[in-house]
Design an enzyme around this catalytic site. Structure first.
Site, PDB file in Angstrom:
ATOM      1  N   ASP A 366       0.823  -1.219   0.000  1.00 21.74           N
ATOM      2  CA  ASP A 366       0.000   0.000   0.000  1.00 21.74           C
ATOM      3  C   ASP A 366       0.861   1.274   0.000  1.00 21.74           C
ATOM      4  O   ASP A 366       1.867   1.341   0.712  1.00 21.74           O
ATOM      5  CB  ASP A 366      -0.843  -0.053   1.291  1.00 21.74           C
ATOM      6  CG  ASP A 366      -1.982   0.930   1.268  1.00 21.74           C
ATOM      7  OD1 ASP A 366      -2.062   1.734   0.328  1.00 21.74           O
ATOM      8  OD2 ASP A 366      -2.802   0.873   2.207  1.00 21.74           O
ATOM      9  N   ARG A 442     -11.867   2.741   8.154  1.00 22.22           N
ATOM     10  CA  ARG A 442     -10.496   3.064   7.738  1.00 22.22           C
ATOM     11  C   ARG A 442     -10.529   4.257   6.766  1.00 22.22           C
ATOM     12  O   ARG A 442      -9.848   4.290   5.764  1.00 22.22           O
ATOM     13  CB  ARG A 442      -9.834   1.861   7.058  1.00 22.22           C
ATOM     14  CG  ARG A 442      -8.320   1.853   7.228  1.00 22.22           C
ATOM     15  CD  ARG A 442      -7.650   0.834   6.335  1.00 22.22           C
ATOM     16  NE  ARG A 442      -6.257   0.630   6.717  1.00 22.22           N
ATOM     17  CZ  ARG A 442      -5.320   0.225   5.893  1.00 22.22           C
ATOM     18  NH1 ARG A 442      -5.590  -0.052   4.644  1.00 22.22           N
ATOM     19  NH2 ARG A 442      -4.103   0.058   6.314  1.00 22.22           N
ATOM     20  N   TRP A 476      -4.316  -8.546  -3.743  1.00 24.03           N
ATOM     21  CA  TRP A 476      -5.625  -7.894  -3.886  1.00 24.03           C
ATOM     22  C   TRP A 476      -6.239  -7.796  -2.488  1.00 24.03           C
ATOM     23  O   TRP A 476      -6.667  -8.782  -1.933  1.00 24.03           O
ATOM     24  CB  TRP A 476      -6.500  -8.721  -4.820  1.00 24.03           C
ATOM     25  CG  TRP A 476      -7.879  -8.207  -5.070  1.00 24.03           C
ATOM     26  CD1 TRP A 476      -8.830  -7.913  -4.144  1.00 24.03           C
ATOM     27  CD2 TRP A 476      -8.495  -7.953  -6.344  1.00 24.03           C
ATOM     28  NE1 TRP A 476      -9.988  -7.500  -4.754  1.00 24.03           N
ATOM     29  CE2 TRP A 476      -9.806  -7.507  -6.111  1.00 24.03           C
ATOM     30  CE3 TRP A 476      -8.057  -8.069  -7.663  1.00 24.03           C
ATOM     31  CZ2 TRP A 476     -10.697  -7.193  -7.148  1.00 24.03           C
ATOM     32  CZ3 TRP A 476      -8.946  -7.765  -8.683  1.00 24.03           C
ATOM     33  CH2 TRP A 476     -10.239  -7.320  -8.417  1.00 24.03           C
ATOM     34  N   ASP A 477      -6.281  -6.591  -1.975  1.00 20.86           N
ATOM     35  CA  ASP A 477      -6.690  -6.382  -0.586  1.00 20.86           C
ATOM     36  C   ASP A 477      -8.131  -5.857  -0.519  1.00 20.86           C
ATOM     37  O   ASP A 477      -8.665  -5.327  -1.501  1.00 20.86           O
ATOM     38  CB  ASP A 477      -5.726  -5.359   0.034  1.00 20.86           C
ATOM     39  CG  ASP A 477      -5.612  -5.475   1.544  1.00 20.86           C
ATOM     40  OD1 ASP A 477      -6.449  -6.153   2.155  1.00 20.86           O
ATOM     41  OD2 ASP A 477      -4.682  -4.854   2.112  1.00 20.86           O
ATOM     42  N   CYS A 525      -6.435 -11.050  -0.080  1.00 19.76           N
ATOM     43  CA  CYS A 525      -6.148 -10.553   1.261  1.00 19.76           C
ATOM     44  C   CYS A 525      -7.339  -9.699   1.649  1.00 19.76           C
ATOM     45  O   CYS A 525      -7.990  -9.104   0.789  1.00 19.76           O
ATOM     46  CB  CYS A 525      -4.877  -9.700   1.178  1.00 19.76           C
ATOM     47  SG  CYS A 525      -4.516  -8.751   2.664  1.00 19.76           S
ATOM     48  N   ASP A 547      -3.127 -10.530   9.503  1.00 18.38           N
ATOM     49  CA  ASP A 547      -2.154  -9.465   9.745  1.00 18.38           C
ATOM     50  C   ASP A 547      -1.311  -9.770  10.970  1.00 18.38           C
ATOM     51  O   ASP A 547      -0.352  -9.061  11.261  1.00 18.38           O
ATOM     52  CB  ASP A 547      -2.874  -8.122   9.939  1.00 18.38           C
ATOM     53  CG  ASP A 547      -3.182  -7.475   8.601  1.00 18.38           C
ATOM     54  OD1 ASP A 547      -2.611  -7.908   7.585  1.00 18.38           O
ATOM     55  OD2 ASP A 547      -3.997  -6.542   8.569  1.00 18.38           O
TER      56      ASP A 547
END
Ligand code: DGJ
Length: 735
Positions: A366, A442, A476-477, A525, A547
């Protein structure tokens, strides 16, 4: 093997060790579940439907029709007519009515297994599996229901799915469509589920199954950290090696419900499907709805056998990637190394150091795009930030390639930050309830993927980045769950379709991606492991497990995950200490040994760690190359669980030909008792002699024992000094 006994009107579905019987009953053609369990020689078990007992089938005695419905073991129960247990299917007709009842119309049995329109599903050739399609109807509602069952010849698995078609003149709404159900006698079952939260995914929970409904579910728009689309009912005495298990796992990545209901007569109804919360799908005349697939496993040989069935199915018949049977490049990911604070120079210095240690791929996480210098902005602006990546992306990738390393990149394609150019241009592209403030998580919103123009735009942005350089891996989150469900493009009576349309669109994007870039290694992910499910595995051979990279927490996370999913699918990395989530410090060696049980990689700044640790990396790399084929392809066995004994964890992998095995032992807590621990190994050949070598402990001399001795009498693991110590033990059969 699937057969139909026309005289008795019974279908028999056989896997190598199990049988499943379905019966058609009475002149009204009810479809009943007869039996699921150990393999039967014939079909003589119709008595289990108890139609000879009161309340009788309606043709014998119509007075107690309601009571009959309320206890008949329906193969696919519908609601509103007198079965007061929870149904699998609820419709609302154009006139607003809800009751329905299905009766058998026809069937076909064929080799192979059809694809499910728009959905991931297990697959097999005509030689590997066969399928039963039962067509049933509710003529009053104008509804046809297809029940699809497939059996695999090489593993004890039966898959199920359901397709609903509107064969009437008027539209109707589906407000609940589950994919599978088993009505059976309650055998004093325990219920096994996987629960968790962020950084604590898939812990195993076992509890007594009581009367009433007990379920695990998600209506977060994803399978989730909290519950898992898996449920097993097991005998009270079921252990790793013995006992009955009925298990279901959902090949789906969105809302789900998995439940067991013990009714007044002590029968149990186990079911699984899309969660009905906020689900409402409109079917116009002639339209169909395809429900996702459920994988069912029955065994009477305990958890090891259940796990083996799931692992075999997923390794052979679910994952499609070119990487599924291949060693994955050892990666180093910069997330925990730098978070958002990186540039070309920093990444290249990590890559340079890493390449010299044997690491094979750099993954840029990221923060490389838009104005994303923190998690407060930028999602949706998939344009390289050249202030950070001075020289551009292609330059960076080329430089990494020159070091002999591959390059991978992170995306979060499903999201949009309120502070992004994309949101400023298209505020209506976010999922939202018009007129109501949206809930941020977030500091981001979720894109409305039910809109084709949104999917096309985002896909194109992602694909053009991938086309611009030699990028061989994508992470790919998905870092938030869905809320404020609303799409400005759906009419009022289709808003209840948004959750499912969203999941279909994610699948469609990943299908496109893997078709355009067939050699890409895709790792899914979701804030760690919030979308670790068979639906995503269909597209990506590996998923980031959690995580939480602490080696000790990982023992439980990886134990729960490997209960269903092969080790080759579990994203696992060595990270720095004190661990960023927990603050715990564990030996570098132990971190490596625990990560070896997954895809293996690093998540640290290799330019900053202690020399002593750096020196260990080439050794860990060598272990990966030595053992990954075995770990990826071998049969997995759980020997001991730290979750149960609170002291140590132990698992084993054995090659298919039983010539090689690897045992991993992790002592979590040291006790003032330096006696060795005896562990019983599994899956070896009794008549073979194995050379047992403690790979990371030269003080222990290698010795030869028979498989028989190692499995029955056991192996001694010498007392270890200190917490968090790990040993790798290799077994090689003598020729
Ligand atoms: C959540 C992932 O699980 C992490 O590995 C990392 O990629 C962050 N997202 C980045 O935002």
């Amino acid at each position: 093997m699937i057969s139909y006994n026309e005289k008795e009107r019974i279908f028999k579905l056989d896997t190598p060790n199990t049988s499943y019987l379905i019966g058609i009953v009475d002149e009204e053609n009810f479809i009943g579940h007869i039996y699921y369990g150990k393999r039967l020689r014939d079909t003589e078990a119709a008595f289990l439907m108890r139609t000879g007992e009161p309340p009788y089938v309606p043709s014998k005695n119509n007075r107690e029709r309601c009571s009959f419905y309320d206890c008949f073991p329906f193969e696919y129960p519908t609601g509103g007519m007198g079965d007061y247990r929870e149904s699998c299917l609820t419709i609302r007709t154009a006139d607003g009515h809800t009751g329905s009842m299905l009766s058998y119309v026809s069937h076909e049995i064929f080799d192979g297994k059809p694809e499910l329109n728009g959905l991931p599903a297990t697959f097999g050739t005509e030689q590997e599996c066969n399928t039963l399609r039962i067509i049933c109807e509710d003529k009053y509602a104008g509804m046809q229901v297809e029940l699809l069952f497939s059996v695999f010849h090489d593993t004890d698995v039966i898959t199920r799915s359901v397709k609903i078609t509107n064969i009437g003149q008027k539209h109707f709404y589906l407000t609940k469509v589950y994919s599978a159900c088993i009505d059976m006698d309650n055998n004093d079952f325990d219920m096994i589920s996987l629960h968790g939260s962020w950084a604590r995914e898939r812990y195993i929970q076992r509890k007594t199954l009581g009367y009433g409904i007990q379920n695990v579910s998600s209506f977060r728009g994803q399978s989730g950290h909290q519950d898992h689309p898996f449920l097993a009912l097991v005998d009270k005495n079921t252990t790793q090696e013995h006992g009955e298990i009925y298990a279901m796992n959902f090949v789906y990545s969105g809302n789900f419900c998995a439940q067991a209901e013990v009714s007044q007569f002590g029968f149990v109804r186990m079911s699984m499907g899309i969660h009905p919360e906020n689900f409402c799908w409109k079917l116009e005349s002639g339209e169909s709805f395809q429900a996702p697939e459920v994988v069912m496993v029955y065994t009477d040989k305990g958890f090891d056998a259940m796990t083996a069935a799931f692992h075999k199915l997923y390794k052979k018949h679910l994952i499609r990637s070119v990487y599924k049977n291949k060693k994955r490049p050892i990666l180093i990911n910069n997330w925990e190394a730098t978070y958002f604070d990186f540039n070309t120079e920093k990444l290249l210095s990590i890559a340079k150091e890493a390449s010299q240690l044997g690491i094979e791929m750099l993954v840029m996480d990221d923060g490389w795009f838009g104005k994303r210098n923190s998690d407060t902005c930028g999602l949706g602006d998939w344009v390289v930030n050249e202030e950070k990546l001075n020289g551009g992306l292609k330059y960076l990738v080329d430089e990494v390639n020159k070091l002999g390393m591959k390059f991978g990149i992170w995306f979060e394609p499903e999201m949009i930050s309120p502070d992004s150019d994309l949101y400023r241009a298209h505020p209506d592209w976010a999922i939202a309830i018009p007129g109501r403030p949206s809930t941020e998580a977030r500091q981001q919103y979720v894109l409305d993927l039910s809109r084709k123009e949104v999917v096309d735009y985002i896909y194109e942005m992602v694909a053009s980045v991938l086309r611009s350089a030699n990028i061989e891996y994508v992470k790919w989150d998905m870092n938030r769950q869905l809320s404020n469900i609303g799409s400005i493009c759906l009419p009022a009576d289709r808003q209840g379709e948004l959750y499912h349309r969203y999941v279909l669109a994610v699948y469609e994007m990943q299908r496109r991606l893997t078709e355009e870039f067939p050699n890409l290694l895709l790792e899914n992910c979701s804030g760690g492991g919030a979308r670790f499910d068979p639906g995503m595995l269909y597209f990506s051979p590996q998923i980031w497990c959690s995580d939480d990279t602490d080696a000790i927490e990982r023992l439980a996370i990886q134990e729960g995950t490997s209960l269903i999913y092969p080790l080759s699918t579990m994203g696992a990395h060595v990270s720095d200490c004190p661990n960023h989530v927990l603050g715990r410090t564990t030996p570098f060696e132990t971190r490596g040994i625990v990560a070896l049980a997954g895809t293996f990689g690093y998540e640290l700044d290799v330019t900053k760690i202690a020399q002593k640790e750096k020196d260990m990396i080439p050794k860990q790399v060598a272990l990966y190359h030595q053992f990954n084929d075995l770990i990826r392809e071998g049969d997995y066995y759980r020997i001991a669980s730290y979750q149960k004994n609170h002291l140590f964890d132990c698992w084993q992998v054995v090659s298919e030909d039983k010539m090689e095995a690897l045992v991993t032992f992790v002592q979590v807590l040291s006790r003032p008792n330096y006696k060795s621990k005896r562990i019983l190994l599994k899956g070896l050949a009794e008549d073979k002699q194995y050379k047992v070598c403690f790979v990371n402990d030269e003080t222990i001399e290698s010795k030869v024992y028979s498989g028989d001795t190692l499995m029955k009498a056991g192996l001694l693991i010498p007392g270890l000094f200190g917490d968090f110590q790990a040993r790798l033990i290799q077994l090689v059969a003598e020729a």
